[in-house]
Motif scaffolding. Sequence first.
Motif, PDB file in Angstrom:
ATOM      1  N   LYS A  33       0.827  -1.204   0.000  1.00  0.00           N
ATOM      2  CA  LYS A  33       0.000   0.000   0.000  1.00  0.00           C
ATOM      3  C   LYS A  33       0.866   1.261   0.000  1.00  0.00           C
ATOM      4  CE  LYS A  33      -4.336  -1.347   0.372  1.00  0.00           C
ATOM      5  NZ  LYS A  33      -5.414  -0.902  -0.481  1.00  0.00           N
ATOM      6  N   CYS A  34       1.933   1.268   0.789  1.00  0.00           N
ATOM      7  CA  CYS A  34       2.810   2.440   0.867  1.00  0.00           C
ATOM      8  C   CYS A  34       3.609   2.621  -0.429  1.00  0.00           C
ATOM      9  CB  CYS A  34       3.745   2.333   2.061  1.00  0.00           C
ATOM     10  SG  CYS A  34       2.886   2.587   3.641  1.00  0.00           S
ATOM     11  N   ALA A  35       3.942   1.527  -1.098  1.00  0.00           N
ATOM     12  CA  ALA A  35       4.640   1.647  -2.375  1.00  0.00           C
ATOM     13  C   ALA A  35       3.772   2.381  -3.385  1.00  0.00           C
ATOM     14  CB  ALA A  35       5.029   0.264  -2.901  1.00  0.00           C
ATOM     15  N   ARG A  36       2.475   2.079  -3.377  1.00  0.00           N
ATOM     16  CA  ARG A  36       1.552   2.797  -4.269  1.00  0.00           C
ATOM     17  C   ARG A  36       1.384   4.245  -3.826  1.00  0.00           C
ATOM     18  NH1 ARG A  36      -3.085  -0.840  -3.782  1.00  0.00           N
ATOM     19  NH2 ARG A  36      -1.782  -2.658  -3.654  1.00  0.00           N
ATOM     20  N   ARG A  37       1.274   4.455  -2.519  1.00  0.00           N
ATOM     21  CA  ARG A  37       1.074   5.803  -1.982  1.00  0.00           C
ATOM     22  C   ARG A  37       2.288   6.697  -2.271  1.00  0.00           C
ATOM     23  NH1 ARG A  37      -3.140   8.956  -0.313  1.00  0.00           N
ATOM     24  NH2 ARG A  37      -2.433  10.502   1.159  1.00  0.00           N
ATOM     25  N   PHE A  50       7.592   6.886   6.837  1.00  0.00           N
ATOM     26  CA  PHE A  50       6.477   7.435   7.589  1.00  0.00           C
ATOM     27  C   PHE A  50       5.154   6.771   7.234  1.00  0.00           C
ATOM     28  CE2 PHE A  50       9.602  10.857   8.145  1.00  0.00           C
ATOM     29  CZ  PHE A  50       9.612  10.863   9.529  1.00  0.00           C
ATOM     30  N   CYS A  51       4.986   6.405   5.991  1.00  0.00           N
ATOM     31  CA  CYS A  51       3.781   5.686   5.594  1.00  0.00           C
ATOM     32  C   CYS A  51       3.716   4.335   6.317  1.00  0.00           C
ATOM     33  CB  CYS A  51       3.745   5.493   4.082  1.00  0.00           C
ATOM     34  SG  CYS A  51       2.272   4.626   3.501  1.00  0.00           S
ATOM     35  N   GLY A  52       4.857   3.653   6.411  1.00  0.00           N
ATOM     36  CA  GLY A  52       4.908   2.365   7.109  1.00  0.00           C
ATOM     37  C   GLY A  52       4.559   2.493   8.582  1.00  0.00           C
ATOM     38  N   ILE A  53       5.061   3.561   9.218  1.00  0.00           N
ATOM     39  CA  ILE A  53       4.736   3.797  10.633  1.00  0.00           C
ATOM     40  C   ILE A  53       3.237   4.025  10.789  1.00  0.00           C
ATOM     41  CG2 ILE A  53       4.999   5.446  12.525  1.00  0.00           C
ATOM     42  CD1 ILE A  53       7.913   5.862  11.506  1.00  0.00           C
ATOM     43  N   CYS A  54       2.685   4.877   9.928  1.00  0.00           N
ATOM     44  CA  CYS A  54       1.254   5.191  10.006  1.00  0.00           C
ATOM     45  C   CYS A  54       0.401   3.971   9.697  1.00  0.00           C
ATOM     46  CB  CYS A  54       0.929   6.324   9.041  1.00  0.00           C
ATOM     47  SG  CYS A  54       1.738   7.886   9.475  1.00  0.00           S
ATOM     48  N   CYS A  55       0.794   3.193   8.711  1.00  0.00           N
ATOM     49  CA  CYS A  55       0.039   2.005   8.335  1.00  0.00           C
ATOM     50  C   CYS A  55       0.029   0.979   9.463  1.00  0.00           C
ATOM     51  CB  CYS A  55       0.614   1.401   7.059  1.00  0.00           C
ATOM     52  SG  CYS A  55      -0.221  -0.106   6.523  1.00  0.00           S
ATOM     53  N   LYS A  57       0.244   1.531  12.620  1.00  0.00           N
ATOM     54  CA  LYS A  57      -0.598   1.999  13.714  1.00  0.00           C
ATOM     55  C   LYS A  57      -2.072   1.980  13.336  1.00  0.00           C
ATOM     56  CE  LYS A  57       2.707   4.957  16.039  1.00  0.00           C
ATOM     57  NZ  LYS A  57       3.037   6.321  16.474  1.00  0.00           N
ATOM     58  N   CYS A  58      -2.383   2.377  12.105  1.00  0.00           N
ATOM     59  CA  CYS A  58      -3.783   2.565  11.700  1.00  0.00           C
ATOM     60  C   CYS A  58      -4.379   1.390  10.944  1.00  0.00           C
ATOM     61  CB  CYS A  58      -3.890   3.813  10.819  1.00  0.00           C
ATOM     62  SG  CYS A  58      -3.435   5.316  11.700  1.00  0.00           S
ATOM     63  N   ARG A  59      -3.549   0.518  10.409  1.00  0.00           N
ATOM     64  CA  ARG A  59      -4.006  -0.635   9.619  1.00  0.00           C
ATOM     65  C   ARG A  59      -4.727  -0.222   8.338  1.00  0.00           C
ATOM     66  NH1 ARG A  59      -0.817  -3.101  12.536  1.00  0.00           N
ATOM     67  NH2 ARG A  59      -1.431  -4.330  14.325  1.00  0.00           N
ATOM     68  N   CYS A  60      -4.432   0.971   7.834  1.00  0.00           N
ATOM     69  CA  CYS A  60      -4.986   1.389   6.557  1.00  0.00           C
ATOM     70  C   CYS A  60      -4.120   2.481   5.948  1.00  0.00           C
ATOM     71  CB  CYS A  60      -6.421   1.879   6.702  1.00  0.00           C
ATOM     72  SG  CYS A  60      -6.608   3.369   7.682  1.00  0.00           S
ATOM     73  N   VAL A  61      -4.205   2.611   4.640  1.00  0.00           N
ATOM     74  CA  VAL A  61      -3.508   3.646   3.882  1.00  0.00           C
ATOM     75  C   VAL A  61      -4.496   4.170   2.849  1.00  0.00           C
ATOM     76  CG1 VAL A  61      -1.577   4.125   2.305  1.00  0.00           C
ATOM     77  CG2 VAL A  61      -1.260   2.518   4.177  1.00  0.00           C
ATOM     78  N   PRO A  62      -4.648   5.496   2.753  1.00  0.00           N
ATOM     79  CA  PRO A  62      -5.577   6.035   1.753  1.00  0.00           C
ATOM     80  C   PRO A  62      -5.154   5.666   0.338  1.00  0.00           C
ATOM     81  CG  PRO A  62      -4.928   7.721   3.328  1.00  0.00           C
ATOM     82  CD  PRO A  62      -4.049   6.540   3.569  1.00  0.00           C
ATOM     83  N   GLY A  85       0.753  17.082  10.231  1.00  0.00           N
ATOM     84  CA  GLY A  85       0.430  15.718   9.814  1.00  0.00           C
ATOM     85  C   GLY A  85       1.678  14.852   9.665  1.00  0.00           C
ATOM     86  N   LYS A  86       1.631  13.672  10.233  1.00  0.00           N
ATOM     87  CA  LYS A  86       2.775  12.775  10.196  1.00  0.00           C
ATOM     88  C   LYS A  86       2.787  11.904   8.944  1.00  0.00           C
ATOM     89  CE  LYS A  86       5.166   9.479  13.072  1.00  0.00           C
ATOM     90  NZ  LYS A  86       5.470   9.338  14.488  1.00  0.00           N
ATOM     91  N   CYS A  87       1.606  11.576   8.454  1.00  0.00           N
ATOM     92  CA  CYS A  87       1.495  10.588   7.390  1.00  0.00           C
ATOM     93  C   CYS A  87       1.433  11.248   6.018  1.00  0.00           C
ATOM     94  CB  CYS A  87       0.243   9.750   7.619  1.00  0.00           C
ATOM     95  SG  CYS A  87       0.175   9.027   9.273  1.00  0.00           S
TER      96      CYS A  87
END
Length: 88
Positions: A33-37, A50-55, A57-62, A85-87
């Motif tokens: 998901k973060c590779a696409r983001r 940072f996307c990995g950290i947020c993912c 914690k949140c179990r989702c990525v926009p 914003g961190k993510c």
Amino acid sequence: MKVAFAAVLLLCLVLSSSFFQVSTASSAFCTSKCARRCAKAGMKDRCMKFCGICCSKCRCVPSGTYGNKHECPCYRDLKNSKGKGKCP
């Protein structure tokens, strides 16, 4: 007594291996998901970190490479120490 101890030890081993598989699956989810983001990011390594950290914690990525944070409120609301914003 030895049989009961062996049974408990075996049960713990089976449970710990199933938790390992779940954590491995979630890290693969976050990585893809973060590779696409972060596909169009100027600093891909920083974005992925940072996307990995947020993912995790949140179990989702926009979806998409920018915006769409309304899809994941937890991801949207995580802040850094400066209140921004961190993510990505």
